[in-house]
Design a protein around this motif. Structure first.
Motif, short mmCIF file in Angstrom:
data_model
loop_
_atom_site.label_atom_id
_atom_site.label_comp_id
_atom_site.label_asym_id
_atom_site.label_seq_id
_atom_site.Cartn_x
_atom_site.Cartn_y
_atom_site.Cartn_z
N ALA A 1 0.83 -1.21 0.00
CA ALA A 1 0.00 0.00 0.00
C ALA A 1 0.86 1.26 0.00
N SER A 2 1.97 1.22 0.73
CA SER A 2 2.85 2.38 0.83
C SER A 2 3.61 2.64 -0.46
N THR A 3 4.08 1.57 -1.09
CA THR A 3 4.93 1.72 -2.28
C THR A 3 4.14 1.77 -3.58
N GLY A 4 2.91 1.27 -3.55
CA GLY A 4 2.12 1.20 -4.78
C GLY A 4 2.50 0.04 -5.67
N ALA A 5 3.38 -0.84 -5.19
CA ALA A 5 3.82 -1.99 -5.98
C ALA A 5 2.76 -3.08 -5.99
N ALA A 6 2.77 -3.89 -7.03
CA ALA A 6 1.81 -4.99 -7.13
C ALA A 6 2.28 -6.21 -6.36
N LYS A 7 3.60 -6.39 -6.30
CA LYS A 7 4.17 -7.55 -5.61
C LYS A 7 5.44 -7.13 -4.88
N THR A 8 5.84 -7.96 -3.94
CA THR A 8 7.08 -7.75 -3.22
C THR A 8 7.98 -8.96 -3.40
N ASP A 9 9.24 -8.81 -3.02
CA ASP A 9 10.17 -9.92 -2.90
C ASP A 9 10.50 -10.08 -1.42
N ILE A 10 10.74 -11.30 -0.99
CA ILE A 10 11.04 -11.59 0.41
C ILE A 10 12.39 -12.25 0.52
N ILE A 11 13.21 -11.78 1.46
CA ILE A 11 14.45 -12.45 1.84
C ILE A 11 14.35 -12.76 3.33
N GLY A 12 14.53 -14.02 3.68
CA GLY A 12 14.44 -14.40 5.08
C GLY A 12 15.61 -15.25 5.51
N HIS A 13 15.96 -15.13 6.78
CA HIS A 13 17.06 -15.91 7.35
C HIS A 13 16.50 -16.93 8.33
N SER A 14 16.94 -18.18 8.21
CA SER A 14 16.56 -19.25 9.12
C SER A 14 15.04 -19.42 9.14
N GLN A 15 14.39 -19.29 10.33
CA GLN A 15 12.93 -19.38 10.36
C GLN A 15 12.31 -18.36 9.43
N GLY A 16 12.96 -17.22 9.26
CA GLY A 16 12.44 -16.18 8.38
C GLY A 16 12.46 -16.55 6.91
N GLY A 17 13.22 -17.58 6.55
CA GLY A 17 13.19 -18.09 5.20
C GLY A 17 12.17 -19.20 5.01
N MET A 18 11.78 -19.81 6.12
CA MET A 18 10.80 -20.90 6.08
C MET A 18 9.39 -20.41 6.33
N MET A 19 9.20 -19.56 7.34
CA MET A 19 7.86 -19.11 7.73
C MET A 19 7.06 -18.52 6.57
N PRO A 20 7.70 -17.75 5.64
CA PRO A 20 6.91 -17.22 4.52
C PRO A 20 6.24 -18.28 3.65
N HIS A 21 6.75 -19.53 3.68
CA HIS A 21 6.09 -20.59 2.92
C HIS A 21 4.64 -20.77 3.38
N TYR A 22 4.43 -20.65 4.68
CA TYR A 22 3.07 -20.77 5.21
C TYR A 22 2.20 -19.64 4.68
N TYR A 23 2.76 -18.45 4.64
CA TYR A 23 2.06 -17.29 4.09
C TYR A 23 1.72 -17.51 2.62
N LEU A 24 2.65 -18.06 1.87
CA LEU A 24 2.42 -18.29 0.44
C LEU A 24 1.37 -19.37 0.20
N LYS A 25 1.41 -20.45 0.99
CA LYS A 25 0.56 -21.60 0.73
C LYS A 25 -0.84 -21.47 1.31
N PHE A 26 -0.95 -20.81 2.47
CA PHE A 26 -2.22 -20.86 3.19
C PHE A 26 -2.88 -19.51 3.41
N LEU A 27 -2.16 -18.41 3.19
CA LEU A 27 -2.72 -17.09 3.49
C LEU A 27 -2.82 -16.19 2.27
#
Length: 286
Positions: A117-143
């Motif tokens: 909403a702030s940037t006006g972009a249609a999509k984002t990219d995510i970089i995560g470390h450790s749990q932060g690289g795994m947890m987004p999978h749940y967001y992608l698959k189920f949310l």
């Protein structure tokens, strides 16, 4: 271990660390950096870098300390960069990423919406470390995150959980230990290989259509073990081992996210594959 190998390892670490500290940003890179750094809510993505980057810290981490190196590295290259805190537990003010991972993914969902909403972009990219690289999978698959994310880059992500060098396999021999971990720190329990959370997360495949995945692992990882368990299987997946890019890179689990410019360079390639440059030991000077 042979004597020469005992000498090579510390020398390699010192060489790469020194290079990372002295490597200057070019004048062109410095000119693109917003004065306020990352989490700059007035930042607007450029035509060259049209998607904002969301950084997701690991267990016990936070939105600042985890990214004191990588966030400026990306900002200096013209990206709008944002980071969040997630997984807080009541009464535990200093350490994040300990709450139920499904709930943490909901926090990521809200944060990504705010960034878009702030940037006006249609999509984002995510970089995560450790749990932060795994947890987004749940967001992608189920949310519904797959509609809002172009690429997910994991730095030492525990995509299939971890055995923690086999220590998790000893839990059944300590009555009550598993229940204590689950009740006190559910975010830790969720990350154990074979946990109900990990089983649900990977059921039906590791990936979802439309998202590009990059996993950057180190064979010296002492936290997410075995390190090959970090790899994903599916279309639009690239699994990378740091030592295949630079044999002298001896980063372990923490360093790959905090200080490793070779890992950062490869993550940069994942954000902009059309302009990717080969990652080598010399990338530490970029």
């Amino acid at each position: 271990m042979l004597p020469w190998r005992r000498l090579i390892r510390p020398l390699a670490v010192l060489t790469l660390a020194a290079a990372a500290l002295v490597a200057p940003a070019s004048a062109a890179q410095a000119a693109t950096a917003p004065s306020s750094g990352w989490n700059n809510w007035s930042c607007k993505p450029s035509a060259a870098h049209p998607r904002p980057v969301v950084l997701v810290h690991g267990t016990f981490g936070n939105s600042v300390d985890n990214w004191l190196g990588l966030a400026p590295y990306l900002v200096h290259r013209g990206y709008c960069v944002y980071s969040l805190d997630y997984g807080q537990l009541p009464g535990v003010p200093l350490f994040n990423g300990l709450g139920p991972i499904g709930k943490s993914a909901g926090q990521l969902d809200v944060f990504v919406d705010k960034v878009l909403a702030s940037t006006g972009a249609a999509k984002t990219d995510i970089i995560g470390h450790s749990q932060g690289g795994m947890m987004p999978h749940y967001y992608l698959k189920f949310l519904g995150g797959a509609d809002k994310v172009n690429a997910l880059v994991g730095l030492a992500p525990d995509n299939h959980g971890t055995t923690l060098l086999g220590l998790t396999q000893l839990l059944p021999f300590f009555p009550g230990a598993e229940d204590l971990i689950s009740s006190a720190t559910p975010g830790l329990a969720d990350q154990i290989a074979g946990s109900p959370f990990i089983t649900k997360l990977n059921a039906g495949g590791d990936t979802v259509p439309g998202v590009k995945y990059t996993v950057i692992a180190t064979k010296y990882d002492e936290v997410v073990t075995p390190y090959q368990s970090q790899f994903l299987d599916g279309p639009n997946v690239r699994n990378v081992v740091l030592q295949d890019l630079c044999l002298l890179d001896l980063s372990e689990h923490v360093a790959i996210g905090l200080t490793d410019r070779i890992a950062w360079h490869e993550a940069l390639n994942a954000l902009d594959p059309a302009h990717a440059e080969r990652t080598t030991c010399a990338s530490v000077f970029d």
